[in-house]
Motif scaffolding. Sequence first.
Motif, mmCIF file in Angstrom:
data_model
loop_
_atom_site.group_PDB
_atom_site.id
_atom_site.type_symbol
_atom_site.label_atom_id
_atom_site.label_comp_id
_atom_site.label_asym_id
_atom_site.label_seq_id
_atom_site.Cartn_x
_atom_site.Cartn_y
_atom_site.Cartn_z
ATOM 1 N N PHE A 73 -4.477 -3.495 0.961
ATOM 2 C CA PHE A 73 -3.372 -2.328 -0.565
ATOM 3 C C PHE A 73 -2.694 -3.223 -0.624
ATOM 4 C CE2 PHE A 73 -6.603 0.756 1.835
ATOM 5 C CZ PHE A 73 -6.851 0.879 1.245
ATOM 6 N N ILE A 74 -2.112 -3.246 -2.074
ATOM 7 C CA ILE A 74 -0.763 -4.093 -1.969
ATOM 8 C C ILE A 74 0.953 -2.349 -1.684
ATOM 9 C CG2 ILE A 74 1.058 -4.091 -4.007
ATOM 10 C CD1 ILE A 74 -1.800 -5.826 -5.636
ATOM 11 N N GLU A 75 1.385 -2.136 -1.386
ATOM 12 C CA GLU A 75 2.063 -1.081 -0.926
ATOM 13 C C GLU A 75 3.292 -1.202 -2.046
ATOM 14 O OE1 GLU A 75 5.678 0.178 2.217
ATOM 15 O OE2 GLU A 75 4.720 -2.128 2.369
ATOM 16 N N LYS A 76 3.361 0.231 -2.564
ATOM 17 C CA LYS A 76 4.506 0.819 -3.111
ATOM 18 C C LYS A 76 5.321 2.183 -2.810
ATOM 19 C CE LYS A 76 1.870 -1.571 -7.297
ATOM 20 N NZ LYS A 76 3.072 -2.451 -7.979
ATOM 21 N N SER A 77 6.470 2.312 -3.359
ATOM 22 C CA SER A 77 7.043 3.063 -3.283
ATOM 23 C C SER A 77 6.755 4.433 -1.893
ATOM 24 C CB SER A 77 8.002 3.681 -4.356
ATOM 25 O OG SER A 77 7.682 4.379 -5.500
ATOM 26 N N SER A 78 5.627 4.672 -2.926
ATOM 27 C CA SER A 78 5.438 6.388 -1.774
ATOM 28 C C SER A 78 3.875 5.915 -2.171
ATOM 29 C CB SER A 78 6.161 7.149 -3.163
ATOM 30 O OG SER A 78 4.964 7.046 -4.116
ATOM 31 N N SER A 79 3.351 4.744 -1.722
ATOM 32 C CA SER A 79 1.068 4.992 -2.111
ATOM 33 C C SER A 79 1.110 3.311 -1.925
ATOM 34 C CB SER A 79 1.037 5.323 -3.312
ATOM 35 O OG SER A 79 0.767 4.564 -3.952
ATOM 36 N N TYR A 80 0.219 3.721 -1.688
ATOM 37 C CA TYR A 80 -0.557 1.806 -1.260
ATOM 38 C C TYR A 80 -1.564 2.073 -2.037
ATOM 39 C CZ TYR A 80 1.575 1.959 3.089
ATOM 40 O OH TYR A 80 2.480 1.736 4.353
ATOM 41 N N LYS A 81 -1.835 0.501 -2.763
ATOM 42 C CA LYS A 81 -2.680 0.849 -3.649
ATOM 43 C C LYS A 81 -4.158 -0.172 -3.628
ATOM 44 C CE LYS A 81 -0.774 2.894 -7.769
ATOM 45 N NZ LYS A 81 -0.457 3.133 -9.420
ATOM 46 N N ILE A 82 -5.025 0.179 -3.994
ATOM 47 C CA ILE A 82 -6.415 -1.412 -4.276
ATOM 48 C C ILE A 82 -7.331 -1.084 -5.200
ATOM 49 C CG2 ILE A 82 -7.593 -0.406 -2.749
ATOM 50 C CD1 ILE A 82 -7.908 -2.880 -0.980
ATOM 51 N N SER A 83 -7.280 -2.373 -6.281
ATOM 52 C CA SER A 83 -8.048 -2.128 -7.464
ATOM 53 C C SER A 83 -9.903 -2.331 -6.534
ATOM 54 C CB SER A 83 -7.952 -3.553 -7.786
ATOM 55 O OG SER A 83 -7.752 -4.959 -7.439
ATOM 56 N N TYR A 84 -10.209 -2.137 -7.185
ATOM 57 C CA TYR A 84 -11.448 -2.674 -6.766
ATOM 58 C C TYR A 84 -12.098 -4.619 -6.792
ATOM 59 C CZ TYR A 84 -16.771 -3.870 -7.287
ATOM 60 O OH TYR A 84 -18.328 -3.684 -7.342
ATOM 61 N N GLU A 85 -11.689 -5.655 -7.574
ATOM 62 C CA GLU A 85 -11.434 -6.668 -7.344
ATOM 63 C C GLU A 85 -11.034 -6.975 -5.670
ATOM 64 O OE1 GLU A 85 -10.943 -5.014 -9.873
ATOM 65 O OE2 GLU A 85 -12.507 -5.931 -11.137
ATOM 66 N N ARG A 86 -9.468 -6.360 -5.509
ATOM 67 C CA ARG A 86 -8.852 -6.583 -4.366
ATOM 68 C C ARG A 86 -9.835 -6.206 -2.709
ATOM 69 N NH1 ARG A 86 -4.277 -8.703 -3.498
ATOM 70 N NH2 ARG A 86 -2.872 -8.124 -1.102
ATOM 71 N N ALA A 87 -10.380 -5.258 -3.018
ATOM 72 C CA ALA A 87 -11.542 -4.251 -2.165
ATOM 73 C C ALA A 87 -12.294 -5.154 -1.700
ATOM 74 C CB ALA A 87 -11.380 -3.013 -2.388
ATOM 75 N N CYS A 88 -12.922 -5.884 -2.770
ATOM 76 C CA CYS A 88 -13.945 -6.505 -2.949
ATOM 77 C C CYS A 88 -13.846 -7.909 -2.180
ATOM 78 C CB CYS A 88 -15.233 -6.299 -4.033
ATOM 79 S SG CYS A 88 -15.392 -5.347 -4.727
ATOM 80 N N ALA A 89 -12.525 -8.336 -2.751
ATOM 81 C CA ALA A 89 -12.356 -9.637 -1.929
ATOM 82 C C ALA A 89 -12.205 -9.229 -0.793
ATOM 83 C CB ALA A 89 -11.138 -10.476 -2.738
ATOM 84 N N ASN A 90 -11.704 -8.529 0.369
ATOM 85 C CA ASN A 90 -10.994 -8.627 1.502
ATOM 86 C C ASN A 90 -11.763 -7.407 1.725
ATOM 87 O OD1 ASN A 90 -9.018 -9.903 0.762
ATOM 88 N ND2 ASN A 90 -8.973 -8.926 -0.802
ATOM 89 N N ASP A 91 -13.094 -7.214 1.678
ATOM 90 C CA ASP A 91 -13.656 -6.164 2.971
ATOM 91 C C ASP A 91 -14.601 -6.545 3.500
ATOM 92 O OD1 ASP A 91 -15.849 -4.353 2.650
ATOM 93 O OD2 ASP A 91 -17.821 -5.446 1.969
ATOM 94 N N LEU A 92 -15.143 -5.652 4.802
ATOM 95 C CA LEU A 92 -14.589 -5.955 5.603
ATOM 96 C C LEU A 92 -16.185 -6.187 6.534
ATOM 97 C CD1 LEU A 92 -11.168 -5.466 8.189
ATOM 98 C CD2 LEU A 92 -11.900 -7.504 7.417
ATOM 99 N N SER A 93 -16.726 -5.331 5.693
ATOM 100 C CA SER A 93 -18.305 -4.964 6.445
ATOM 101 C C SER A 93 -18.925 -5.382 6.946
ATOM 102 C CB SER A 93 -18.469 -3.976 4.867
ATOM 103 O OG SER A 93 -18.941 -5.038 4.046
ATOM 104 N N ALA A 94 -18.201 -7.230 6.788
ATOM 105 C CA ALA A 94 -19.489 -7.595 7.875
ATOM 106 C C ALA A 94 -19.118 -7.619 9.323
ATOM 107 C CB ALA A 94 -19.305 -9.444 7.340
ATOM 108 N N ILE A 95 -18.330 -6.770 9.738
ATOM 109 C CA ILE A 95 -18.345 -6.898 10.895
ATOM 110 C C ILE A 95 -19.298 -5.859 11.247
ATOM 111 C CG2 ILE A 95 -15.777 -7.801 11.208
ATOM 112 C CD1 ILE A 95 -15.565 -4.737 11.391
ATOM 113 N N LEU A 96 -20.090 -5.082 10.653
ATOM 114 C CA LEU A 96 -20.536 -4.413 10.778
ATOM 115 C C LEU A 96 -22.265 -4.376 11.049
ATOM 116 C CD1 LEU A 96 -19.005 -1.545 9.839
ATOM 117 C CD2 LEU A 96 -18.838 -2.129 12.066
ATOM 118 N N GLY A 97 -22.341 -5.909 10.600
ATOM 119 C CA GLY A 97 -23.727 -6.143 10.090
ATOM 120 C C GLY A 97 -24.169 -6.466 8.837
ATOM 121 N N ASP A 98 -23.261 -6.154 7.713
ATOM 122 C CA ASP A 98 -23.779 -6.043 6.361
ATOM 123 C C ASP A 98 -23.508 -7.109 6.069
ATOM 124 O OD1 ASP A 98 -24.087 -4.598 3.881
ATOM 125 O OD2 ASP A 98 -21.971 -3.467 3.629
ATOM 126 N N TYR A 99 -24.624 -7.466 6.087
ATOM 127 C CA TYR A 99 -25.045 -9.347 5.372
ATOM 128 C C TYR A 99 -24.998 -9.374 3.500
ATOM 129 C CZ TYR A 99 -27.481 -9.225 9.628
ATOM 130 O OH TYR A 99 -28.257 -9.263 11.291
#
Length: 372
Positions: free
Chosen positions: A164-190
């Motif tokens: 996520f990108i840290e803001k003053s009162s929140s954390y934000k993440i875009s769809y593109e950034r979420a997909c690029a940093n997806d960790l689901s492979a560790i669960l077998g999400d081929y």
Amino acid sequence: MAHSIQSIRNVYDLAKCARDSGKPFDDEEIKKLLERTVTDEKLIPEYPRFEKGYATEDLFMRIFSLLPWVRSIVPLGQEQFPESSKETIQIPDYEIIFEAGNEIDTATILVEVKLVDGDKQTFELQKYKYEVLYEYSSHKKVTLLFAIFWRKQWVWTINSIESFIEKSSSYKISYERACANDLSAILGDYTYLFRKQCYRKSIFSKNEKADTEFIHRHEEYGKTIYEGLSLDEQKFESLCILEPALLDCAFDFKEISYKNLSNTEIEIIEQFDYLPHVYKLSSLLLAYLNKMYCIDKNNMYYEDNILIKRSFDIVDTVRRKCGGEKFYLIPYNVNETSTRLFDIQFGKVKHIFDAYKSTERNEGYNILVSHE
């Protein structure tokens, strides 16, 4: 407040059980249950919002429990005592135990499920909400991740807070950034890569008495009596009744051959309209179960039946018959959480872990590493 929210959850669970049994509540029945059990009346009009959140959690549990390395997904519940404890510590939605590196060893993560609804392309998490969740994971000494359902794209991503990108009162993440940093492979999400040409043979009969296991038919050519796939247009591997639906929801085909086999039978051969195709396993499971009417895309309701339990085997079998190869998506950002989790899962698989550590990152490009 806490008691009222739990009451809303109880009403949701009752409504889902009623729908599962084929006797769904109507809106008036749900309203009456809410009025009888929810003490904070101001929350009753908010039921549709709660309903979407709970449906998202249930859908996550169902889809990710189908992944090959997931041993168990345990709902942690939302009731806490004393009630005031939620101000400083919050229990996440799920605990997941998964195979870690081999079939014997396991690891555990905590997951908080979030929904990005409508046309939104960004998820925002208030800092205070993250802090109380992190407090629980810190006490448990278990990694906290976020499962985000991007409803418009019908895609799940698993992300750590570092993505996520840290803001003053929140954390934000875009769809593109979420997909690029997806960790689901560790669960077998081929990530399945289809880069070989695949041929589909279909035989139809206008004889209404023709024997067939298939229930679908062509509007012009009649009943389907055979479906098969080939990677060389010579030797075809037959499909069972449950498999063609995956082809229909995942691929576009174009006709390359038409043949009259008899007065009543017609053979059509098609091939992929374009290459390559790239799909995450979790996305194919969602698409297939929606195609088979096991998931209602309008409200994320799923009907738990034997087909859902078999869906991974069906999807992976069709993937193999189509020549699809297994890859793993490598997160774009290298950080403490992703490094720890990838080391747990892939640390002994040199070519995968080396790719995670050493591959040059280029913005806009995903990193895929072969299973082999």
